[in-house]
Design a protein around this motif. Sequence first.
Motif, mmCIF file in Angstrom:
data_model
loop_
_atom_site.group_PDB
_atom_site.id
_atom_site.type_symbol
_atom_site.label_atom_id
_atom_site.label_comp_id
_atom_site.label_asym_id
_atom_site.label_seq_id
_atom_site.Cartn_x
_atom_site.Cartn_y
_atom_site.Cartn_z
ATOM 1 N N GLY A 94 53.331 23.377 -38.741
ATOM 2 C CA GLY A 94 54.561 23.460 -37.973
ATOM 3 C C GLY A 94 55.617 24.279 -38.692
ATOM 4 N N MET A 95 56.621 24.748 -37.934
ATOM 5 C CA MET A 95 57.744 25.514 -38.470
ATOM 6 C C MET A 95 59.007 25.040 -37.768
ATOM 7 N N PRO A 96 60.159 24.988 -38.446
ATOM 8 C CA PRO A 96 61.390 24.595 -37.777
ATOM 9 C C PRO A 96 61.614 25.419 -36.507
ATOM 10 N N PHE A 97 62.020 24.758 -35.433
ATOM 11 C CA PHE A 97 62.041 25.437 -34.143
ATOM 12 C C PHE A 97 62.985 26.641 -34.127
ATOM 13 N N LEU A 98 64.123 26.575 -34.788
ATOM 14 C CA LEU A 98 65.040 27.721 -34.787
ATOM 15 C C LEU A 98 64.511 28.870 -35.649
ATOM 16 N N SER A 99 63.777 28.556 -36.709
ATOM 17 C CA SER A 99 63.206 29.600 -37.559
ATOM 18 C C SER A 99 62.165 30.422 -36.812
ATOM 19 N N ARG A 100 61.619 29.878 -35.762
ATOM 20 C CA ARG A 100 60.616 30.597 -34.981
ATOM 21 C C ARG A 100 61.181 31.848 -34.305
ATOM 22 N N LEU A 101 62.479 31.895 -34.109
ATOM 23 C CA LEU A 101 63.074 33.057 -33.462
ATOM 24 C C LEU A 101 63.009 34.294 -34.347
ATOM 25 N N SER A 102 62.933 34.084 -35.661
ATOM 26 C CA SER A 102 62.826 35.203 -36.602
ATOM 27 C C SER A 102 61.962 34.776 -37.777
ATOM 28 N N PRO A 103 60.670 34.602 -37.554
ATOM 29 C CA PRO A 103 59.790 34.084 -38.617
ATOM 30 C C PRO A 103 59.700 35.059 -39.793
ATOM 31 N N PRO A 104 59.722 34.546 -41.012
ATOM 32 C CA PRO A 104 59.718 35.403 -42.212
ATOM 33 C C PRO A 104 58.316 35.895 -42.559
ATOM 34 N N ARG A 105 57.826 36.851 -41.826
ATOM 35 C CA ARG A 105 56.452 37.325 -42.042
ATOM 36 C C ARG A 105 56.252 37.899 -43.443
ATOM 37 N N ARG A 106 57.258 38.600 -43.954
ATOM 38 C CA ARG A 106 57.121 39.213 -45.282
ATOM 39 C C ARG A 106 56.981 38.160 -46.374
ATOM 40 N N LEU A 107 57.565 37.007 -46.143
ATOM 41 C CA LEU A 107 57.546 35.946 -47.148
ATOM 42 C C LEU A 107 56.125 35.542 -47.513
ATOM 43 N N PHE A 108 55.250 35.526 -46.532
ATOM 44 C CA PHE A 108 53.877 35.077 -46.751
ATOM 45 C C PHE A 108 52.869 36.224 -46.758
ATOM 46 N N LEU A 147 60.588 23.545 -28.622
ATOM 47 C CA LEU A 147 61.850 22.863 -28.325
ATOM 48 C C LEU A 147 61.664 21.350 -28.198
ATOM 49 N N VAL A 148 60.442 20.932 -27.895
ATOM 50 C CA VAL A 148 60.179 19.498 -27.793
ATOM 51 C C VAL A 148 60.391 18.806 -29.142
ATOM 52 N N ASN A 149 60.274 19.570 -30.230
ATOM 53 C CA ASN A 149 60.449 18.999 -31.569
ATOM 54 C C ASN A 149 61.905 18.969 -32.025
ATOM 55 N N ALA A 150 62.797 19.592 -31.267
ATOM 56 C CA ALA A 150 64.183 19.719 -31.702
ATOM 57 C C ALA A 150 64.850 18.377 -31.999
ATOM 58 N N PRO A 151 64.766 17.373 -31.128
ATOM 59 C CA PRO A 151 65.425 16.093 -31.445
ATOM 60 C C PRO A 151 64.908 15.467 -32.734
#
Length: 244
Positions: free
Chosen positions: A176-190, A229-233
């Motif tokens: 899983g990844m934080p839902f807001l981070s999905r809008l700009s995932p850090p591809r270079r990081l990995f 978004l289901v994971n947001a709460p």
Amino acid sequence: MERADWSRAMYEREDATEYALIDRWDDGFGWFAHPEEGGQRASHAVRASDDGSTRGDGGVWLFDPIDAPGIDERVHDLGEVAGVVVLSDYHARDAGTFARRHGVSVHVPDHLDRSAQRVDAPVERVSGSVAGFELTAIRPLRAWREVLAYRESDGTLYVPDFLAGEKFAVGSERLGMPFLSRLSPPRRLFADCDPDRILLGHGEGVFDDASAALTDTVTNARARFPRALVNAPTEIRAVLDAVR
């Protein structure tokens, strides 16, 4: 996919009465000190690199550990504890307890001031590497600080908070990844990581086709944002529980 029971406490505040083993391999293992909690905080004991090339070679290192009855006996099966490592702003956990008990220091990356201030044991600041792991700082959403640890020699990647187990994922994901981070995932990081195993600060790790699981989550994170978004709460609740 089975989902976590979020009616349970996100983070148990009482002393652990048991632990559950997870993530077992030749040079380490993980455990849940509170197997039933919603937040699934995971701790790990890992044998250090012995190639003589990096700080902290030799012995067993405890990553973001939470204490539990009998866990020391399991750790001693791996070897003597050489140090404790804290790799997230919010993972001081029981690092000080383990450090005092084993007569070692808690190693905290230079920029994790929050964790360093909350450790009740001698702290040694580190940068670059520890126990054979190369360290990479990350500040997701500028909301917290953590450090990824990757050991290329045996393909072990540890991610304290940014990635989590499949109960925090969506669809066919295994990470899983934080839902807001999905809008700009850090591809270079990995981009330079090709792990054989992925250990996590929350949830069970990934040992089967770990590199493919990492690529899938990072590559498809944005496309899966609506489903996430289901994971947001739950994520918001986890953050609020962590800072109290």
